[in-house]
Design a protein around this motif. Structure first.
Motif, short mmCIF file in Angstrom:
data_model
loop_
_atom_site.label_atom_id
_atom_site.label_comp_id
_atom_site.label_asym_id
_atom_site.label_seq_id
_atom_site.Cartn_x
_atom_site.Cartn_y
_atom_site.Cartn_z
N PRO A 134 18.27 -12.47 -11.81
CA PRO A 134 17.66 -12.87 -10.54
C PRO A 134 16.60 -13.95 -10.71
CG PRO A 134 17.73 -10.47 -10.74
CD PRO A 134 18.09 -11.03 -12.08
N VAL A 135 16.36 -14.69 -9.65
CA VAL A 135 15.19 -15.54 -9.55
C VAL A 135 14.04 -14.66 -9.09
CG1 VAL A 135 14.11 -17.45 -8.29
CG2 VAL A 135 16.49 -17.64 -9.05
N THR A 136 12.93 -14.68 -9.81
CA THR A 136 11.78 -13.84 -9.48
C THR A 136 10.68 -14.70 -8.89
OG1 THR A 136 12.23 -12.19 -11.19
CG2 THR A 136 9.97 -12.34 -10.39
N VAL A 137 10.14 -14.28 -7.76
CA VAL A 137 9.03 -14.99 -7.14
C VAL A 137 7.83 -14.04 -7.05
CG1 VAL A 137 9.84 -14.44 -4.80
CG2 VAL A 137 8.23 -16.34 -5.16
N GLY A 138 6.68 -14.56 -7.44
CA GLY A 138 5.44 -13.79 -7.31
C GLY A 138 4.88 -13.95 -5.91
N LEU A 139 4.69 -12.82 -5.24
CA LEU A 139 4.18 -12.82 -3.87
C LEU A 139 2.71 -12.48 -3.87
CD1 LEU A 139 5.06 -13.00 -0.82
CD2 LEU A 139 5.26 -10.50 -0.90
N ASP A 140 1.89 -13.35 -3.30
CA ASP A 140 0.45 -13.15 -3.27
C ASP A 140 0.04 -12.41 -2.00
OD1 ASP A 140 -2.18 -13.30 -4.06
OD2 ASP A 140 -2.12 -15.44 -4.51
N ASP A 141 -1.26 -12.02 -1.96
CA ASP A 141 -1.77 -11.33 -0.77
C ASP A 141 -1.92 -12.28 0.41
OD1 ASP A 141 -2.01 -9.04 -2.27
OD2 ASP A 141 -4.16 -9.28 -2.65
N ASP A 142 -2.21 -13.54 0.12
CA ASP A 142 -2.44 -14.51 1.17
C ASP A 142 -1.19 -15.36 1.41
OD1 ASP A 142 -2.34 -16.28 -0.95
OD2 ASP A 142 -4.52 -16.38 -1.16
N ASN A 143 -1.38 -16.51 2.03
CA ASN A 143 -0.23 -17.35 2.39
C ASN A 143 0.11 -18.37 1.31
OD1 ASN A 143 1.72 -17.89 4.44
ND2 ASN A 143 0.65 -19.82 4.89
N SER A 144 -0.54 -18.29 0.14
CA SER A 144 -0.35 -19.33 -0.87
C SER A 144 1.04 -19.32 -1.48
CB SER A 144 -1.40 -19.18 -1.98
OG SER A 144 -1.25 -17.93 -2.64
N SER A 145 1.75 -18.20 -1.37
CA SER A 145 3.08 -18.12 -1.96
C SER A 145 4.20 -18.25 -0.93
CB SER A 145 3.24 -16.81 -2.73
OG SER A 145 2.97 -15.69 -1.91
#
Length: 276
Positions: A134-145
């Motif tokens: 899979p492609v993994t994306v890091g999800l942040d708490d804010d809107n930066s991701s």
């Protein structure tokens, strides 16, 4: 048609970047600029031209149907390369992983490139090989991701692999504004972060309804969580906060922590890039 810029210098890392780009050309259509930046005062221009000729031949072998232009530019890195990449859909660079002290210095160039060009910047490690992980994306708490999430979903969709959305959290103040409790419970904080993850899944499903999505919610710091997930990923995608690469900007950030330590492809996606 989209334009992709490949920074090439004849190194093993740039060869890996060229191969990664050719693999992408199997499923996406784009025009490629192969760019070699030389120092106008001390460069061996004949040798540089030979490097570019070899790159062009290799590209024609790997992706004969995708047009490519090879160009040598006199200038300074990364400014010259990022100026060329301005407005491009993607900037691709090779990187030598595994040497933290050296990579901590060399990581400035690709991270500067990501910030200055405004384009998603892919860092391909030496020894890269294609994978159906899979492609993994890091999800942040804010809107930066937010843009990183859409970039990762698009990349996974074209590659025909699942998308993994990874969100990590640590105990701290509640995300709920105005909550009376000074010491939020572990369960409530975890539930708040689950809502962040659920919202991201819903957004991906809205734009890529057929894309398989898996999620991971882990209690850990983002760097550790992404490092562990990297070995199960074809690419790791992260966003930035758009603070630039000045002293105190991205030094010590997730991006600089990961670049040079992972043996997987990393993509740094600036928050201002419109990907959808």
């Amino acid at each position: 048609m989209e334009r992709v810029v490949l920074g090439f210098d004849g190194s093993a890392a740039s060869e890996a970047a060229l191969e990664w780009t050719a693999e992408r050309a199997r499923t996406e259509r784009f025009e490629l600029d192969i760019v070699l930046v030389t120092n106008m005062f001390i460069s061996d221009r004949a040798a540089a031209d030979r490097i570019l000729d070899a790159a062009s031949r290799r590209w024609r072998d790997l992706a004969p149907d995708v047009p490519a232009t090879a160009v040598r530019l006199d200038g300074l890195m990364p400014a010259t390369l990022t100026e060329v990449a301005r407005g491009a859909a993607l900037l691709v660079l090779g990187i030598e992983p595994g040497f933290r002290m050296r990579s901590a210095v060399s990581a400035w160039m690709p991270l500067r490139a990501a910030a200055r060009s405004g384009a998603p910047t892919v860092l391909v490690p030496t020894g890269w090989s294609a994978s159906d992980d899979p492609v993994t994306v890091g999800l942040d708490d804010d809107n930066s991701s937010a843009q990183a999430l859409l970039f990762a979903a698009r990349a996974a969709s074209f590659a025909g692999v699942p998308l993994r959305i990874l969100h990590s959290w640590l105990m701290g103040s509640s995300l709920l504004r105005g909550h009376a409790s000074a010491l939020p419970s572990t369960q409530r904080v975890a539930a708040e972060h689950e809502q962040i993850l659920d919202a991201a899944v819903a957004e991906v499903a809205r734009q890529y309804p057929r894309l398989p999505v898996v999620t991971e919610l882990v209690r850990d710091n983002p760097t550790s969580a992404l490092t562990r997930a990297a070995d199960r990923s074809s690419m790791v995608v992260i966003g930035t906060h758009g603070r630039g690469i000045a002293v105190g900007g991205l030094v010590g950030s997730i991006g600089l922590d990961l670049v040079g330590s992972l043996h997987r492809t990393i993509c740094v996606v600036p928050p201002t890039r419109v990907l959808a």
